[in-house]
Design a protein around this motif. Sequence first.
Motif, PDB file in Angstrom:
ATOM      1  N   GLN A   6      51.892  12.237  -0.975  1.00 11.08           N
ATOM      2  CA  GLN A   6      51.216  11.832   0.233  1.00 11.08           C
ATOM      3  C   GLN A   6      51.147  12.977   1.266  1.00 11.08           C
ATOM      4  N   LEU A   7      51.881  14.048   1.132  1.00 13.73           N
ATOM      5  CA  LEU A   7      51.833  15.154   2.080  1.00 13.73           C
ATOM      6  C   LEU A   7      50.884  16.263   1.635  1.00 13.73           C
ATOM      7  N   LYS A   8      50.243  16.129   0.507  1.00 12.65           N
ATOM      8  CA  LYS A   8      49.380  17.185   0.003  1.00 12.65           C
ATOM      9  C   LYS A   8      48.018  17.214   0.688  1.00 12.65           C
ATOM     10  N   ALA A   9      47.763  16.337   1.583  1.00  8.46           N
ATOM     11  CA  ALA A   9      46.482  16.331   2.278  1.00  8.46           C
ATOM     12  C   ALA A   9      46.436  17.507   3.245  1.00  8.46           C
ATOM     13  N   SER A  10      45.232  18.031   3.485  1.00  7.29           N
ATOM     14  CA  SER A  10      45.085  19.183   4.375  1.00  7.29           C
ATOM     15  C   SER A  10      45.211  18.744   5.830  1.00  7.29           C
ATOM     16  N   VAL A  11      45.648  19.657   6.616  1.00  6.13           N
ATOM     17  CA  VAL A  11      45.815  19.391   8.037  1.00  6.13           C
ATOM     18  C   VAL A  11      44.743  20.182   8.769  1.00  6.13           C
ATOM     19  N   THR A  12      44.026  19.521   9.688  1.00  4.25           N
ATOM     20  CA  THR A  12      42.993  20.175  10.470  1.00  4.25           C
ATOM     21  C   THR A  12      43.424  20.149  11.931  1.00  4.25           C
ATOM     22  N   ILE A  13      43.417  21.360  12.544  1.00  2.22           N
ATOM     23  CA  ILE A  13      43.767  21.459  13.961  1.00  2.22           C
ATOM     24  C   ILE A  13      42.455  21.441  14.717  1.00  2.22           C
ATOM     25  N   THR A  14      42.302  20.489  15.586  1.00  2.00           N
ATOM     26  CA  THR A  14      41.043  20.353  16.314  1.00  2.00           C
ATOM     27  C   THR A  14      41.103  20.974  17.702  1.00  2.00           C
ATOM     28  N   SER A  15      42.296  21.094  18.250  1.00  2.00           N
ATOM     29  CA  SER A  15      42.390  21.729  19.571  1.00  2.00           C
ATOM     30  C   SER A  15      43.830  22.177  19.789  1.00  2.00           C
ATOM     31  N   VAL A  16      43.948  23.098  20.719  1.00  2.00           N
ATOM     32  CA  VAL A  16      45.272  23.607  21.071  1.00  2.00           C
ATOM     33  C   VAL A  16      45.399  23.461  22.570  1.00  2.00           C
ATOM     34  N   GLN A  17      46.489  22.966  22.993  1.00  2.00           N
ATOM     35  CA  GLN A  17      46.705  22.812  24.419  1.00  2.00           C
ATOM     36  C   GLN A  17      47.855  23.725  24.812  1.00  2.00           C
ATOM     37  N   ILE A  18      47.569  24.623  25.747  1.00  2.00           N
ATOM     38  CA  ILE A  18      48.602  25.529  26.242  1.00  2.00           C
ATOM     39  C   ILE A  18      48.990  25.028  27.606  1.00  2.00           C
TER      40      ILE A  18
END
Length: 135
Positions: A6-18
């Motif tokens: 179940q952890l093999k799915a890809s992760v997509t980062i859509t935004s970064v908050q600084i």
Amino acid sequence: MPLPSQLKASVTITSVQIENIDFSNAYEKSVEDRMRAEVEVQTQLQNLEKERVSAQIAVTQAQAEADSQLARAIAEAESIRIKGNAEASAIKIRAEALAQNQNLVELTKAERWDGKLPTTMLPTGTIPFLEVQKK
């Protein structure tokens, strides 16, 4: 160790908050003062090195000028010595020639005379450098 399925799915980062990390004004000023002090130290070190190099250049130039003056003085002294030796040798040779031939002085006078007698003479004076012998 393999990951579960179940952890093999890809992760997509859509935004970064600084997040703005704000330090206190006193802390920022102390950091800024420290940086200024470091820059000032570096500037002073560079100035010190520049002055040291300038001093070395001045010493080298002064030494080169002193060496040059010494070389000129030695060359002049050697020239004077050589000329003096040559003149002494010439005097010695002339003295030896004069000792061998007493008429050399008269010959030298005759060679240098331009053939003109003095235009003004004292009544009791003699004609300069001419010897008149009676036979």
